[in-house]
Scaffold this active site. Structure first.
Site, PDB file in Angstrom:
ATOM      1  N   ASN A 210      -5.387  -2.919   2.684  1.00 32.57           N
ATOM      2  CA  ASN A 210      -5.469  -3.279   4.145  1.00 32.57           C
ATOM      3  C   ASN A 210      -6.159  -2.067   5.149  1.00 32.57           C
ATOM      4  O   ASN A 210      -6.116  -0.970   4.404  1.00 32.57           O
ATOM      5  CB  ASN A 210      -4.273  -3.764   4.659  1.00 32.57           C
ATOM      6  CG  ASN A 210      -3.086  -2.697   4.762  1.00 32.57           C
ATOM      7  OD1 ASN A 210      -3.046  -1.759   5.461  1.00 32.57           O
ATOM      8  ND2 ASN A 210      -2.033  -2.928   3.871  1.00 32.57           N
ATOM      9  N   ASP A 279       2.045  -7.609   1.034  1.00 30.35           N
ATOM     10  CA  ASP A 279       3.272  -8.621   0.681  1.00 30.35           C
ATOM     11  C   ASP A 279       3.300  -9.311  -0.778  1.00 30.35           C
ATOM     12  O   ASP A 279       4.365  -9.789  -1.151  1.00 30.35           O
ATOM     13  CB  ASP A 279       3.282  -9.870   1.732  1.00 30.35           C
ATOM     14  CG  ASP A 279       3.464  -9.476   3.073  1.00 30.35           C
ATOM     15  OD1 ASP A 279       4.299  -8.555   3.395  1.00 30.35           O
ATOM     16  OD2 ASP A 279       2.769 -10.133   3.937  1.00 30.35           O
ATOM     17  N   PHE A 324       7.650  -2.448  12.427  1.00 30.05           N
ATOM     18  CA  PHE A 324       6.418  -2.946  13.169  1.00 30.05           C
ATOM     19  C   PHE A 324       6.080  -4.251  12.837  1.00 30.05           C
ATOM     20  O   PHE A 324       6.085  -4.952  11.499  1.00 30.05           O
ATOM     21  CB  PHE A 324       5.433  -1.876  12.709  1.00 30.05           C
ATOM     22  CG  PHE A 324       5.212  -0.648  13.888  1.00 30.05           C
ATOM     23  CD1 PHE A 324       6.379   0.221  13.518  1.00 30.05           C
ATOM     24  CD2 PHE A 324       4.314  -0.512  14.508  1.00 30.05           C
ATOM     25  CE1 PHE A 324       6.347   1.450  14.399  1.00 30.05           C
ATOM     26  CE2 PHE A 324       4.404   0.650  15.187  1.00 30.05           C
ATOM     27  CZ  PHE A 324       5.391   1.729  15.286  1.00 30.05           C
ATOM     28  N   LYS A 339      11.306 -11.666  13.531  1.00 31.09           N
ATOM     29  CA  LYS A 339      11.443 -10.927  12.475  1.00 31.09           C
ATOM     30  C   LYS A 339      12.425  -9.668  12.742  1.00 31.09           C
ATOM     31  O   LYS A 339      13.214  -9.089  11.837  1.00 31.09           O
ATOM     32  CB  LYS A 339      10.052  -9.923  12.329  1.00 31.09           C
ATOM     33  CG  LYS A 339       9.147 -10.544  11.378  1.00 31.09           C
ATOM     34  CD  LYS A 339       7.661  -9.728  11.214  1.00 31.09           C
ATOM     35  CE  LYS A 339       6.702 -10.688  10.856  1.00 31.09           C
ATOM     36  NZ  LYS A 339       5.418 -10.268  11.056  1.00 31.09           N
TER      37      LYS A 339
HETATM   38  N1  CTP Z   1       7.830  -4.745   5.634  1.00 28.92           N
HETATM   39  C1  CTP Z   1       8.633  -4.155   4.551  1.00 28.92           C
HETATM   40  N2  CTP Z   1       8.292  -4.434   3.290  1.00 28.92           N
HETATM   41  C2  CTP Z   1       7.280  -5.261   2.893  1.00 28.92           C
HETATM   42  C3  CTP Z   1       6.490  -5.849   3.958  1.00 28.92           C
HETATM   43  C4  CTP Z   1       6.598  -5.494   5.288  1.00 28.92           C
HETATM   44  O1  CTP Z   1       9.460  -3.539   4.754  1.00 28.92           O
HETATM   45  N3  CTP Z   1       7.343  -5.544   1.672  1.00 28.92           N
HETATM   46  C5  CTP Z   1       7.982  -4.101   6.980  1.00 28.92           C
HETATM   47  C6  CTP Z   1       6.805  -3.478   7.503  1.00 28.92           C
HETATM   48  O2  CTP Z   1       6.671  -1.994   7.455  1.00 28.92           O
HETATM   49  C7  CTP Z   1       6.907  -3.735   8.995  1.00 28.92           C
HETATM   50  C8  CTP Z   1       7.613  -4.969   9.080  1.00 28.92           C
HETATM   51  O3  CTP Z   1       8.382  -5.222   7.612  1.00 28.92           O
HETATM   52  O4  CTP Z   1       7.692  -2.813   9.717  1.00 28.92           O
HETATM   53  C9  CTP Z   1       6.772  -6.234   9.423  1.00 28.92           C
HETATM   54  O5  CTP Z   1       5.725  -6.331   8.244  1.00 28.92           O
HETATM   55  P1  CTP Z   1       4.959  -7.620   8.605  1.00 28.92           P
HETATM   56  O6  CTP Z   1       3.863  -7.749   7.411  1.00 28.92           O
HETATM   57  O7  CTP Z   1       4.370  -7.967  10.116  1.00 28.92           O
HETATM   58  O8  CTP Z   1       6.011  -8.885   8.299  1.00 28.92           O
HETATM   59  P2  CTP Z   1       6.436  -9.700   7.077  1.00 28.92           P
HETATM   60  O9  CTP Z   1       7.908  -9.434   6.845  1.00 28.92           O
HETATM   61  O10 CTP Z   1       5.644  -9.292   5.940  1.00 28.92           O
HETATM   62  O11 CTP Z   1       6.050 -11.155   7.609  1.00 28.92           O
HETATM   63  P3  CTP Z   1       4.603 -11.753   7.443  1.00 28.92           P
HETATM   64  O12 CTP Z   1       3.714 -11.051   6.733  1.00 28.92           O
HETATM   65  O13 CTP Z   1       5.236 -13.289   7.095  1.00 28.92           O
HETATM   66  O14 CTP Z   1       4.211 -11.947   9.259  1.00 28.92           O
END
Ligand code: CTP
Length: 409
Positions: A210, A279, A324, A339
């Site tokens: 990303n 993810d 974040f 979240k």
């Molecule tokens: N995060 C994490 N572990 C992951 C993915 C994300 O700890 N495997 C953390 C990121 O560092 C950030 C927060 O979760 O602080 C939110 O990340 P985001 O990608 O916005 O949320 P997701 O939980 O992945 O939800 P979605 O992608 O469905 O919006």
């Protein structure tokens, strides 16, 4: 520091030396007292009399050998709350990085224990030269703050970067540093910050990644260290100068970042997950390079472990945890709040990634800080400023928590 702060302004021999007079006035208008020190070369661009008249103090020039200058480098340093070298030529930056003390200004820099800000100014090729860039990186690593030169038409007629930052930006940086240095509200706390974007390998050369630059995490790490914290920066694929005083750990993939955060967790007081963590990761990355002979090719993905969810189950209430939420459009604010609750966070910082003037890869951000108690909107500002506001919020929350546990007398 009491009352009016004193700035020691070092002027070196570049064409931008004439702008140092305007800079001096800017410091004075901001309520600061200014002392000036010049290199011999600088006096060929502007006379000491200009600075003497404007500052109301004697200007120290040049060599260490003159009888009246022998202890000036110690004395001037002692009275200054901050040292600013503007313009800083490539030559002076090189001497500072190497530890030369061959003139009054470089000797003063070496003897000075306080905050130092430099505003480089030079021809584009000199600024871009690996020697200059590595000298600047060394100085940054040692805690010198660099006000990056801007782009524009240079004295040599070429268009490019190297022009000294505007006096207003330098004054703003100095005001900010004077204020931040006084904050010690995270002293002794262990802060873990993740930054950058993880990359999940598809084969030996390709990955799913990303656009996160890691700038927000770097600004938070620097800010937390300035406030007295012990800081670990767990970073994924970040190409930025090292933050001085911060322990940096490379974790290119989501799995490695997860391992590292879990390893540090028992000793962590504050965890800030600023990283963009993948993810999904590839089920079985190919060992070599996948060729293009395949008629079709599919890659199977599996969800990665959500680090924050895992932290929530293990944290035993001790850690202050910040997430974040990079969301597309302001309607994502509700998703960010969701979240916050779902991941059992103490704070989530929302930012809108649909805008190109903030967020990913930009030096600016505009965020909303959400806590279970409420929300606070932060206007568009440099990431360093946003980082300070986030850290202010965290420090305030921690203080109020501690007060809850103080005995009533
Ligand atoms: N995060 C994490 N572990 C992951 C993915 C994300 O700890 N495997 C953390 C990121 O560092 C950030 C927060 O979760 O602080 C939110 O990340 P985001 O990608 O916005 O949320 P997701 O939980 O992945 O939800 P979605 O992608 O469905 O919006």
């Amino acid at each position: 520091m009491t009352g009016q702060p004193t700035v020691l302004l070092g002027v070196t021999g570049g064409i931008a030396a004439y702008k140092a007079a305007e800079l001096l006035r800017g410091f004075q208008k901001a309520g600061m007292e200014v002392r000036v020190m010049m290199t011999e070369a600088a006096t060929r661009f502007v006379t000491p009399l200009t600075f003497e008249t404007l500052s109301g103090h004697q200007v120290h020039v040049g060599e260490m050998l003159r009888a009246d200058s022998t202890i000036a480098h110690i004395e001037e340093g002692n009275v200054a709350d901050i040292m600013v070298i503007a313009p800083a030529t490539a030559n002076t930056l090189a001497k500072m990085a190497a530890g030369f003390a061959d003139n009054l200004l470089t000797a003063t820099y070496l003897a000075y224990a306080g905050t130092v800000v430099v505003a480089p100014s030079m021809n584009t090729n000199m600024w871009r030269h690996p020697a200059t860039q590595s000298n600047v990186a060394v100085l940054r690593e040692r805690g010198v703050y660099v006000v990056e030169p801007g782009a524009g038409e240079l004295a040599c007629g070429v268009y490019g970067s190297g022009r000294m930052a505007d006096p207003e930006s330098i004054v703003a940086e100095v005001k900010y540093r004077l204020q931040v240095e006084r904050k010690t509200d995270l002293r002794g706390l262990h802060v873990v910050i993740t930054s950058g974007g993880t990359r999940e390998p598809i084969d030996a050369v390709r990955y799913i990644g990303n656009r996160s630059s890691g700038k927000m995490g770097a600004a938070l790490a620097r800010g937390a260290f300035d406030r007295g914290a012990v800081v670990h920066l767990v970073k994924a694929n970040v190409d930025l100068p090292r933050a001085p005083g911060v322990t940096e750990i490379e974790t290119p993939t989501a799995a490695e970042m997860y391992q590292e955060v879990m390893r540090l967790l028992p000793e962590t007081d504050i965890l800030i997950m600023a990283a963009a963590v993948a993810d999904y990761s590839v089920v079985a990355p190919a060992g070599g390079k996948i060729g293009k002979s395949h008629a079709d090719l599919s890659v199977s993905l599996v969800p990665t472990t959500d680090i924050l969810c895992e932290v929530a189950t293990r944290k035993e209430g001790k850690q202050y945890v910040v997430g974040f939420a990079a969301e597309y459009g302001m309607e994502g604010l509700a998703r960010a709040r969701d979240k916050l609750e779902r991941k059992n966070l103490d704070m989530i910082v929302f930012n809108d990634i649909s805008r190109s003037d903030i967020g990913f890869n930009s030096d600016y951000n505009e965020v909303v800080i959400l806590t279970p108690q409420g929300e606070s909107r932060v206007e568009r500002a440099p990431k360093e400023t946003i980082a300070e506001i986030i850290l202010d919020h965290i420090a305030r929350e921690l203080r109020s928590r501690r007060e809850e546990f103080l005995p009533v007398t």
